[in-house]
Design an enzyme around this catalytic site. Structure first.
Site, PDB file in Angstrom:
ATOM      1  N   SER A  52      97.267 -93.703 -41.346  1.00  0.00           N
ATOM      2  CA  SER A  52      98.539 -93.239 -40.799  1.00  0.00           C
ATOM      3  C   SER A  52      99.555 -94.365 -40.715  1.00  0.00           C
ATOM      4  CB  SER A  52      98.324 -92.668 -39.398  1.00  0.00           C
ATOM      5  OG  SER A  52      97.379 -91.644 -39.424  1.00  0.00           O
TER       6      SER A  52
HETATM    7  N1  SAH Z   1      92.570 -92.575 -38.280  1.00  0.00           N
HETATM    8  C1  SAH Z   1      92.533 -92.765 -39.701  1.00  0.00           C
HETATM    9  C2  SAH Z   1      93.259 -91.646 -40.400  1.00  0.00           C
HETATM   10  C3  SAH Z   1      92.469 -91.129 -41.533  1.00  0.00           C
HETATM   11  S1  SAH Z   1      93.079 -89.621 -42.243  1.00  0.00           S
HETATM   12  C4  SAH Z   1      93.100 -94.117 -40.075  1.00  0.00           C
HETATM   13  O1  SAH Z   1      93.831 -94.718 -39.262  1.00  0.00           O
HETATM   14  O2  SAH Z   1      92.831 -94.591 -41.165  1.00  0.00           O
HETATM   15  C5  SAH Z   1      91.989 -88.411 -41.540  1.00  0.00           C
HETATM   16  C6  SAH Z   1      90.523 -88.629 -41.726  1.00  0.00           C
HETATM   17  O3  SAH Z   1      89.859 -87.487 -41.181  1.00  0.00           O
HETATM   18  C7  SAH Z   1      90.056 -88.748 -43.163  1.00  0.00           C
HETATM   19  O4  SAH Z   1      89.344 -89.932 -43.310  1.00  0.00           O
HETATM   20  C8  SAH Z   1      89.160 -87.526 -43.361  1.00  0.00           C
HETATM   21  O5  SAH Z   1      88.083 -87.743 -44.232  1.00  0.00           O
HETATM   22  C9  SAH Z   1      88.687 -87.264 -41.945  1.00  0.00           C
HETATM   23  N2  SAH Z   1      88.214 -85.900 -41.682  1.00  0.00           N
HETATM   24  C10 SAH Z   1      88.692 -84.724 -42.175  1.00  0.00           C
HETATM   25  N3  SAH Z   1      88.003 -83.685 -41.694  1.00  0.00           N
HETATM   26  C11 SAH Z   1      87.047 -84.214 -40.869  1.00  0.00           C
HETATM   27  C12 SAH Z   1      86.021 -83.627 -40.064  1.00  0.00           C
HETATM   28  N4  SAH Z   1      85.824 -82.317 -40.013  1.00  0.00           N
HETATM   29  N5  SAH Z   1      85.232 -84.462 -39.346  1.00  0.00           N
HETATM   30  C13 SAH Z   1      85.415 -85.813 -39.387  1.00  0.00           C
HETATM   31  N6  SAH Z   1      86.375 -86.414 -40.124  1.00  0.00           N
HETATM   32  C14 SAH Z   1      87.171 -85.621 -40.859  1.00  0.00           C
END
Ligand code: SAH
Length: 203
Positions: A52
């Site tokens: 993000s």
């Molecule tokens: N907080 C992260 C943002 C990553 S984007 C950062 O700062 O880098 C959102 C993330 O959620 C992705 O890595 C994706 O794989 C994960 N995600 C999506 N659905 C999910 C689920 N059901 N359970 C766990 N993680 C999930």
């Protein structure tokens, strides 16, 4: 980054600002985008996922209203950057990532930086982490059209859940749901654009 993108735009919580100031964001992104690590935008981290934008990390963290004794659950570890911000503010962070490749990368960098108060799990965050519930705060970094019921049950009374709420590919709103008498009291904030929560919630 902290002065121009965060403080100037209204982030006030000094603990959040200090946590982001202390963290080498470039270590959380792939080599190809390292030069842009401190820019005002999200960046690709592989597997079609993104880290993000710094401002969004800051506002979500600020909205959690963390106390120095809180236990936090994060859904969507991704790069591990948001996890590392949280881990500087509270004694215990639990974070779940559904994609093993990303989880492994996050685990490595968080260990390299010496974090000892983070527990990571590979799995579907839809189910939460009941063994460690209740949580004082829950953060989802992927969007869903409703608050996942099992996560809501793992939030303690008075706790806060922050998530991007909205249907896939439509506008999402950042919301804070506070548990009051077991029920959500919802406030909404800026419009955001997050990747969708995958897994069981889509069935
Ligand atoms: N907080 C992260 C943002 C990553 S984007 C950062 O700062 O880098 C959102 C993330 O959620 C992705 O890595 C994706 O794989 C994960 N995600 C999506 N659905 C999910 C689920 N059901 N359970 C766990 N993680 C999930």
């Amino acid at each position: 980054m902290v002065e121009r993108q965060l403080r100037w735009r209204g982030i006030k919580d000094e603990r959040v600002l200090a946590a982001m100031q202390a963290l080498p964001r470039h270590l959380f992104v792939p080599d190809q985008v390292r030069a842009f690590a401190y820019d005002d935008r999200p960046l690709p981290i592989g597997s079609d996922q993104t880290i993000s934008q710094p401002y969004i990390v800051a506002i979500m963290t600020e909205l959690l209203e963390l106390k120095p004794t809180d236990k936090v659950l994060e859904i969507g570890t991704g790069s591990g950057y948001q996890t590392a911000v949280l881990a500087q503010l509270v004694p215990a962070v639990f974070s779940i990532e559904i994609l093993p490749g990303l989880a492994e990368g996050a685990k490595k960098i968080l260990a390299t930086l010496g974090f000892k108060n983070i527990e990571l799990k590979i799995g579907d965050g839809f189910y939460g982490w009941p063994e460690h519930a209740p949580f004082d705060a829950i953060l989802l970094t992927a969007a869903a059209a409703r608050i996942p019921e099992l996560l809501w049950r793992q939030l303690r009374e008075g706790g806060r859940l922050i998530m991007p709420l909205g249907e896939e590919r439509q506008t999402q709103k950042l919301i804070r749901a506070r548990k009051v008498g077991g029920e959500p009291v919802i406030e909404d904030f800026s419009e955001v654009l997050f990747v969708p929560l995958r897994g069981a919630i889509q069935k």
